[in-house]
Design a protein around this motif. Structure first.
Motif, PDB file in Angstrom:
ATOM      1  N   ILE A   1      -2.202   8.142  -1.034  1.00 37.02           N
ATOM      2  CA  ILE A   1      -2.089   7.273   0.147  1.00 37.02           C
ATOM      3  C   ILE A   1      -3.230   6.271   0.159  1.00 37.02           C
ATOM      4  O   ILE A   1      -4.373   6.625  -0.110  1.00 37.02           O
ATOM      5  CB  ILE A   1      -2.089   8.143   1.433  1.00 37.02           C
ATOM      6  N   GLY A   2      -2.868   4.965   0.435  1.00 36.15           N
ATOM      7  CA  GLY A   2      -3.894   3.924   0.537  1.00 36.15           C
ATOM      8  C   GLY A   2      -4.074   3.155  -0.758  1.00 36.15           C
ATOM      9  O   GLY A   2      -4.729   2.112  -0.774  1.00 36.15           O
TER      10      GLY A   2
ATOM     11  N   VAL B   1       0.853  -1.191   0.000  1.00 35.95           N
ATOM     12  CA  VAL B   1       0.000   0.000   0.000  1.00 35.95           C
ATOM     13  C   VAL B   1       0.892   1.245   0.000  1.00 35.95           C
ATOM     14  O   VAL B   1       2.023   1.201   0.489  1.00 35.95           O
ATOM     15  CB  VAL B   1      -0.959  -0.049   1.224  1.00 35.95           C
TER      16      VAL B   1
ATOM     17  N   ASN C   1       1.430   6.673   7.682  1.00 36.25           N
ATOM     18  CA  ASN C   1      -0.012   6.736   7.446  1.00 36.25           C
ATOM     19  C   ASN C   1      -0.323   5.968   6.156  1.00 36.25           C
ATOM     20  O   ASN C   1       0.180   6.283   5.084  1.00 36.25           O
ATOM     21  CB  ASN C   1      -0.417   8.210   7.299  1.00 36.25           C
ATOM     22  N   THR C   2      -1.176   4.915   6.290  1.00 34.84           N
ATOM     23  CA  THR C   2      -1.545   4.141   5.098  1.00 34.84           C
ATOM     24  C   THR C   2      -2.981   4.431   4.687  1.00 34.84           C
ATOM     25  O   THR C   2      -3.588   3.676   3.941  1.00 34.84           O
ATOM     26  CB  THR C   2      -1.389   2.638   5.360  1.00 34.84           C
TER      27      THR C   2
ATOM     28  N   LYS D   1       6.586   9.807   0.529  1.00 33.75           N
ATOM     29  CA  LYS D   1       5.592   8.781   0.157  1.00 33.75           C
ATOM     30  C   LYS D   1       6.366   7.480  -0.138  1.00 33.75           C
ATOM     31  O   LYS D   1       7.350   7.508  -0.888  1.00 33.75           O
ATOM     32  CB  LYS D   1       4.825   9.221  -1.090  1.00 33.75           C
TER      33      LYS D   1
ATOM     34  N   GLY E   1       2.005   4.637   1.432  1.00 36.32           N
ATOM     35  CA  GLY E   1       1.899   5.300   2.722  1.00 36.32           C
ATOM     36  C   GLY E   1       2.749   6.554   2.743  1.00 36.32           C
ATOM     37  O   GLY E   1       3.540   6.788   1.813  1.00 36.32           O
TER      38      GLY E   1
ATOM     39  N   GLN F   1       2.542  -4.542   4.287  1.00 34.61           N
ATOM     40  CA  GLN F   1       1.832  -4.663   5.562  1.00 34.61           C
ATOM     41  C   GLN F   1       2.039  -6.044   6.169  1.00 34.61           C
ATOM     42  O   GLN F   1       2.579  -6.949   5.518  1.00 34.61           O
ATOM     43  CB  GLN F   1       0.326  -4.404   5.327  1.00 34.61           C
TER      44      GLN F   1
ATOM     45  N   VAL G   1       4.570   0.497   1.392  1.00 34.74           N
ATOM     46  CA  VAL G   1       4.496  -0.197   2.668  1.00 34.74           C
ATOM     47  C   VAL G   1       4.057  -1.634   2.445  1.00 34.74           C
ATOM     48  O   VAL G   1       3.014  -1.890   1.834  1.00 34.74           O
ATOM     49  CB  VAL G   1       3.476   0.498   3.606  1.00 34.74           C
TER      50      VAL G   1
END
Lengths: 349, 787
Positions: free
Chosen positions: B146-147, B45, B67-68, B87, B47, B92, B90
């Motif tokens: 993000i996300g 993702v 922050n994801t 940026k 983040g 997880q 990530v």
């Protein structure tokens, strides 16, 4: 006299029943029935008897003699039985000890596969033929539609000894020889197995390996077709690898056939689900095959307008490995005695 | 050929998943090695690092709050470029990366709930990584959301199928060719390619010329692109090159590779300012020198095609450009070459220098129509992605035939060869799907084959196309209908092998290649060694003449593994050259050493007589009984002089037998080799019933004490002539030396069988014959009768 005879009978029977061995029994026989035996003596005294008495006593003596003889024989039989029994018991051995064997030699697994293939195709009317291992470029390549400079020659890096002579890279060389040698240009059904050589050596390729080649040529009107090739190879694969094998014809490219196919069989290890043997594809490539290229027919004296047919070939080493679950190609050529000794029995049908 | 799915989707719609596509391509003849995602990673993702502080117990680790979108994760990160506001990618908890699986855990006492990734960690091959990709985590742009999925953001959400193509399908070494093939399978049309661009200024033909001096150059096109700006390529070009296995360099170099991938036509770009105003294509002169762009000075031969300016070579055609005219960071103006060179010549040169994506395509053959397309396509892309100005016109040398091939085939032809009854419409449908046009005239279809399909030239090729696209799986197998007859084969070799196996020997499969030093062994024949021109190892550089070296190697292999009881045999070939004639003989060879079982519990050490017995057994079995002998003559030096002989059948030496010389082996090793071709030429009589005598035979045993050097064969001959026709069998049953026999003597015992087919023999008759036998032997050999 009658009493005397009865007495002899009783004492004889008693003595017989008391005997413990064959020798004593014989003594008893002599004692009563011998020339000078007791019963014989009685008979000798018969002359003194009256005419009425004589037959009576005579028949009594005969009756007693029969009884004694009977008893003697019975007893003798008993002793003989006992003696035989004793002999058999004495001779009894431990049948679980190993037998005295003659050592069997063994037949090399690759040659076993060759014989199986030859027998199968001979039963279908094919001739087994052979060709030289030291071949000419002409027969190994040129007459198979692989002119000099053809890129497909790269697939078969070769061992040349001169510009013209090389160790054959494929048994297909025998195709050209068989067609050319057939002067009447009559139909051909042939199978040829033998050694082949390529300039490569690694875990999965030996520079020397076995191949088998089949060729069918017939008049056009008989239509030897792709469907016939498919049917023939189905019989071949099912006999060599297993009844439950599925076949897949995958279009491919060989200069000597057109159309050309590679033939895969469903993986016999995993049944097609995917495993390390089939590299997760479910299929294992075993054969190359196709319809004989018109150029090949032409170059070897057959008119492609009048004749047609199919050809196929496969590697023998891998077939042997599949058949006997041999994990490494190199075992076939190391010839370790402990390896060879394992191939000393008849193949199952 | 690595096929990028995103790339090919530019030209054909694909509605199936990658695995299905790979399988379907395989069924039409295009086998694949692997099929999967370009980046094989899950749970990634985008983040943003919202806080980045030093790890209290480490000099290089950072504690990041990331922050994801759905949560803020604590992640420990060792990358030097980790910083607030960046940026990042990530991985997880539970993410599967090519090399590792991410799990929540503690790193030096600090909670870490994921990983910040570099491109290397995503499984990108080393050669595609820039220095910054190796040093730290990937830095995503400001526009990364993000996300969302970072692979998609990077444009790397691509699939790759690695095909193993057949040598005839050069057309599939291009995205466009692949699009046609996929279109044929799924009945989809192929989309137009964009070749549009502006052209400016004076025609290039006024300032530049091409002279082709060799027929090995079939076509040569040149165009010029001016004022290019060299920079990084756009992401999609870089990613598609990476997916195809080619390393991105800069926009100009990448475009030449991109067009090659797309259309299959290799291009070469020259720095136009370092090239003269003329290109000459010619064969290299002998000893001509050229420094290629890998900075190696090459010495050329007259089979190399050279691209030259008016004075000297500037490139090796189809293989590698010259260093001098290479496109560099400073290059302003580019001359574009699109050419077709002879495939065989390119192959020869590339084999010496470098086999590349380009040389591979030249070798497989090119479509001249694509050459024109490719040079235009390069201009389109250079204008778009390198801000180039394209000069008007094209310099053209074209000696190719661009006529589409027309091939006639009948519906009957197709169904006959395939053994099918495919309806006419279905056959025509196949041609349509392939993008071939056709006209039908009664039973005959005239198919027009586009030039891109270089592999199709005769009707059999069209029949193959039908079988491919119609599907071989749809063809039912049957057996040929032909007149019955029996198959035949020569069983003799098999019989011999079975006999040897029955005698307890193991059959081997040996290598025929040996070292040339061994070639003169085990024979006195004059041998010209048949050496390989290009052996893999010197150990195996020559074809064997005798098989004994091959079998001896097997013996050594086994002895090295403590296997000393070796009794092996093989039927194989020995090779020779006699005069100008090359040939090969079929030979039966055996080697025996150690213990050998003679059956039941009679196990003994192999000696000369053991292996001689094997030879006799085989010869008797083949019907040569009474027609062979063992002859002592001058023996090869590898054989023990006192324990070896030639095997002679009907007056010809057809083989050799004996113990190996101590200089060859310290162990007792025995061998024999028979030339089967020579042996089997000798006819044997038919197996035929002989009358069994009704009269009894008489057996007599007799032992002679003779000098050690007297050979049994001679005594047997004397016995035979003395015994006459009534003596039917002579058998040696004992040979003795030792106590009661003088040191220089030996005792040989014979069992003689006398028989008369007409009457019962009397003792007197036999005794008279025995007296004659004893008398003759004693006189001739100075023998004594052993009592």
């Amino acid at each position: 006299m009658k009493e005397e005879i009865i007495k002899i009978k009783e004492s004889a029977l008693e003595e017989i029943s008391n005997t413990q061995d064959l020798k004593t029994l014989n003594d008893v026989r002599v004692k009563y029935l011998g020339k000078k035996g007791e019963l014989t003596s009685v008979l000798r005294g018969m002359g003194a008897l009256s005419a009425e008495e004589r037959p009576v006593i005579g028949s009594l003596v005969n009756e007693v003699r029969a009884k004694i003889e009977n008893a003697l024989n019975e007893k003798e039989e008993k002793f003989k039985q006992a003696e035989l029994q004793e002999k058999l018991e004495k001779e009894t051995i431990d049948i679980t000890l190993p037998g005295a064997k003659i050592k069997r030699g063994s037949k090399h697994p690759v040659n076993r596969v060759i014989e199986e293939i030859e027998d199968l195709f001979v039963s279908m009317g094919y001739d087994v033929v052979a060709g030289p291992e030291l071949e000419t470029d002409e027969f190994c390549f040129e007459r198979l539609n692989l002119p000099k400079g053809h890129p497909a020659r790269d697939m078969q890096d070769s061992f040349y000894i001169t510009n013209e002579y090389l160790l054959r890279t494929q048994t297909s060389a025998v195709q050209a020889r068989t067609m050319l040698a057939n002067e009447e240009k009559s139909p051909i059904r042939m199978i040829c197995a033998g050694k082949t050589y390529r300039r490569e050596d690694d875990a999965t390729h030996s520079h020397q390996f076995g191949q088998v080649e089949g060729l069918v040529i017939d008049k056009k009107e008989r239509n030897v077709s792709l469907a016939d090739l498919k049917g023939t190879l189905e019989i071949f694969v099912k006999k060599l690898i297993g009844k439950n094998c599925e076949l897949r014809f995958r279009p491919s490219y060989f200069p000597f056939t057109e159309p050309s196919y590679e033939v895969d069989v469903s993986c016999f290890k995993c049944g097609g689900k995917g495993c390390s043997l089939c590299k997760q594809t479910g299929w294992i490539e075993v054969l190359g095959a196709g319809i004989v290229h018109p150029n090949v027919l032409k170059m070897n004296g057959y008119d492609p307008e009048k004749y047609g047919g199919f050809a196929f070939g496969t590697g023998l080493d891998r077939l042997a490995m599949f058949k006997y679950a041999i994990p490494d190609m190199r075992y076939l050529y190391a010839n370790d005695i402990r390896f060879l000794n394992q191939f000393d029995r008849k193949d199952e049908e | 050929m690595k096929l990028s799915i995103n790339f090919v989707k530019d030209y054909v719609d694909i509605d199936v998943d990658i695995k299905t596509l790979a399988e379907d391509m395989t069924r039409v003849g295009n086998e694949y090695d692997s099929a999967g995602k370009l980046i094989n990673a899950t749970k990634l993702v985008i983040g943003e690092i919202i806080e980045c502080v030093e790890h209290p117990d480490s000099d290089h680790l950072h504690l990041c709050k990331v922050n994801t979108g759905t949560e803020v994760l604590n992640i420990v990160c060792g990358a030097p470029n980790a910083r607030t506001g960046l940026k990042v990618i990530v991985a997880q908890d539970g993410a599967e990366l090519p090399e590792l699986t991410i799990k929540k855990g503690m790193i030096r006492g600090q909670e870490s709930n994921g990983m910040l990734c570099s491109l290397a960690e995503l499984g990108l091959e080393q050669k595609f990584l820039r220095p910054e990709d190796k040093e730290g985590i990937a830095e995503l742009g400001e526009d990364a959301v993000i996300g969302e999925d970072p692979i998609k953001y990077l444009g790397m959400d691509d699939g790759v199928i690695d095909f193993e193509l057949t040598a005839n399908r050069g057309d599939l070494l291009s995205i466009l060719g692949m699009a046609y093939e996929i279109g044929a399978i799924y009945d989809k049309s192929v989309k137009e390619i964009d070749l549009s661009h502006k052209e400016n200024g004076e025609d290039i033909n006024n300032s530049f010329s091409v002279e082709v001096k060799t027929e090995n150059c079939k076509m040569f096109l040149a165009k010029k692109a001016e004022n290019v700006i060299i920079k990084e390529s756009p992401e999609f070009i870089k990613n598609r090159l990476i997916a195809s296995g080619i390393r991105p360099i800069n926009n100009v170099v990448d475009i030449s590779n991109y067009v090659m991938l797309e259309l299959g036509q290799p291009l070469h770009f020259y720095d136009a300012d370092r090239l003269g105003n003329k290109i000459v294509v010619r064969m290299a002169e002998r000893n001509e020198k050229l420094t290629t762009l890998d900075e190696i000075e090459r010495e050329l031969t007259d089979t190399d095609i050279v691209i030259a300016d008016s004075t000297h070579g500037v490139g090796l055609a189809g293989v590698m450009g010259g260093l001098e005219t290479e496109v560099e960071e400073t290059t302003k103006n580019v001359l574009i070459e699109a050419a077709i060179f002879d495939s065989v010549k390119v192959r020869l040169t590339s084999k010496k220098i470098l086999r590349s994506e380009a040389s591979n395509r030249f070798e497989k053959g090119l479509d001249p129509k694509r050459t024109y397309m490719a040079i235009e396509r390069a201009c389109t892309l250079l204008e778009k992605y390198a801000d180039a100005t394209i000069v008007t016109g094209t310099v053209i040398y074209d000696g190719t035939n661009k006529q589409d091939k027309q091939i006639d085939v009948t519906f009957q032809n197709i169904n006959d060869v395939l053994g099918t009854v495919i309806p006419n419409e279905e056959i025509l449908n196949v041609f349509r799907k392939l993008g071939f046009t056709y006209t039908v005239n009664g039973e005959t279809v005239t198919v027009t084959v586009p030039t891109r399909r270089l592999d199709i030239s005769i009707k059999e090729d069209l029949i193959e196309e039908v079988s491919r696209i119609y599907g071989v799986d749809n063809i039912e197998g049957k057996l040929p209908v032909v007149p019955m007859r029996k198959g035949s084969y020569d069983k003799t070799q098999r019989e011999i092998r079975n006999k040897m196996i029955a005698l307890g020997l193991n059959e081997t499969l040996s290598y025929i290649l040996i070292n040339d030093k061994e070639i003169n062994g085990y024979t006195l024949d004059e041998i010209e060694p048949l050496k390989l021109l290009d052996p893999i190892t010197e150990d195996r550089n020559t074809l064997r003449y005798s098989m004994i070296p091959s079998l001896y190697k097997i013996y050594e292999y086994n002895r090295a593994r403590e296997q000393k009881d070796v009794s092996i045999f093989e039927i194989g070939k020995g090779f020779y050259k006699k005069g100008d004639v090359y040939g090969e003989d079929t030979k039966l060879c055996a080697l025996m050493s150690g213990k050998y079982s003679l059956g039941l519990n009679n196990i003994k050490n192999v000696d000369f007589y053991t292996i001689k017995g094997i030879v006799e057994e085989v010869l008797d079995y083949l019907g040569y009984a009474g027609r062979y002998s063992f002859i002592k003559e001058e023996m090869p030096k590898e054989m023990h002089p006192g324990q070896s002989a030639y095997i002679n059948v009907n007056g010809t030496n057809i083989g050799i037998i004996g113990k190996l010389h101590p200089s060859v082996s310290n162990e007792d090793v025995y061998v024999f080799e028979i030339n089967l071709d020579e042996l089997l030429e000798k006819k044997v009589g038919k197996m035929k019933y002989k009358e069994i005598s009704k009269f009894p035979s008489i057996k007599k045993d007799i032992a002679f004490v003779v000098d050690k050097n007297i050979i049994s064969k001679d005594i047997e001959r004397t016995i035979k002539s003395a015994g006459g026709s009534l003596l039917t069998e002579i058998e040696v049953f004992d040979v003795y030396t030792g106590s009661n026999v003088a040191d220089d003597k030996k005792s040989i015992a014979y069992s003689l069988t006398f028989i008369d087919n007409k009457k019962t023999l009397t003792d007197e008759e036999v005794n008279a014959l025995m007296d004659k036998v004893m008398d003759n032997v004693c006189k001739k050999f100075n023998a004594e009768i052993r009592k």
